[in-house]
Scaffold this motif. Structure first.
Motif, PDB file in Angstrom:
ATOM      1  N   VAL A  32     -32.133  49.327 -28.247  1.00  0.00           N
ATOM      2  CA  VAL A  32     -32.497  48.921 -26.984  1.00  0.00           C
ATOM      3  C   VAL A  32     -33.295  47.600 -27.536  1.00  0.00           C
ATOM      4  N   VAL A  56     -36.638  50.226 -20.107  1.00  0.00           N
ATOM      5  CA  VAL A  56     -35.645  51.145 -20.439  1.00  0.00           C
ATOM      6  C   VAL A  56     -36.434  52.445 -21.202  1.00  0.00           C
ATOM      7  N   SER A  66     -32.461  55.006 -30.161  1.00  0.00           N
ATOM      8  CA  SER A  66     -33.375  54.244 -29.221  1.00  0.00           C
ATOM      9  C   SER A  66     -33.729  52.846 -29.672  1.00  0.00           C
ATOM     10  N   PHE A 112     -30.691  47.054 -20.409  1.00  0.00           N
ATOM     11  CA  PHE A 112     -30.224  47.865 -19.537  1.00  0.00           C
ATOM     12  C   PHE A 112     -28.630  48.163 -19.717  1.00  0.00           C
ATOM     13  N   ILE A 148     -28.354  50.958 -22.417  1.00  0.00           N
ATOM     14  CA  ILE A 148     -29.169  52.111 -22.029  1.00  0.00           C
ATOM     15  C   ILE A 148     -28.294  53.546 -22.514  1.00  0.00           C
ATOM     16  N   LYS A 149     -27.015  53.456 -22.499  1.00  0.00           N
ATOM     17  CA  LYS A 149     -26.453  54.680 -22.598  1.00  0.00           C
ATOM     18  C   LYS A 149     -26.199  54.845 -24.182  1.00  0.00           C
ATOM     19  N   ARG A 196     -36.084  56.368 -20.385  1.00  0.00           N
ATOM     20  CA  ARG A 196     -35.882  57.448 -21.072  1.00  0.00           C
ATOM     21  C   ARG A 196     -36.634  58.593 -21.447  1.00  0.00           C
TER      22      ARG A 196
END
Length: 84
Positions: free
Chosen positions: A26, A78, A23, A15, A18-19, A82
């Motif tokens: 994560v 997450v 991908s 988390f 997450i920004k 997304r």
């Protein structure tokens, strides 16, 4: 209780990332923690310590394993956030 805290630490790590756009970022903590757990298991299995040192090595394996599991669960959540 202690292992649940490590699970939550692993759960929160994705988390925090997450920004970040790629991908795969994560999943990086899960992969690193999983490799650390395998490394500590191999060290404990093939080069065991004596007495309490052996117990400590196995506890390190459990700690990294639980944290990796938490990170995988957090990464899945997450991932689903997304994709929606």
């Amino acid at each position: 209780m202690l292992f649940f805290v490590f699970f939550l630490i692993g759960f929160v790590i994705p988390f925090l990332l997450i920004k970040i756009k790629p991908s795969w970022i994560v999943w990086a903590p899960s992969f690193v923690l999983f490799l650390a757990a395998i490394a500590f298991y191999g060290k404990a299995e093939f080069f065991p310590g004596e007495g309490m040192a052996d117990l400590a090595e196995r506890l390190y394996f459990i700690i990294f394993g639980i944290t990796a599991i938490g990170s995988i669960v957090g990464g899945l959540i997450v991932h689903f956030f997304r994709n929606k």
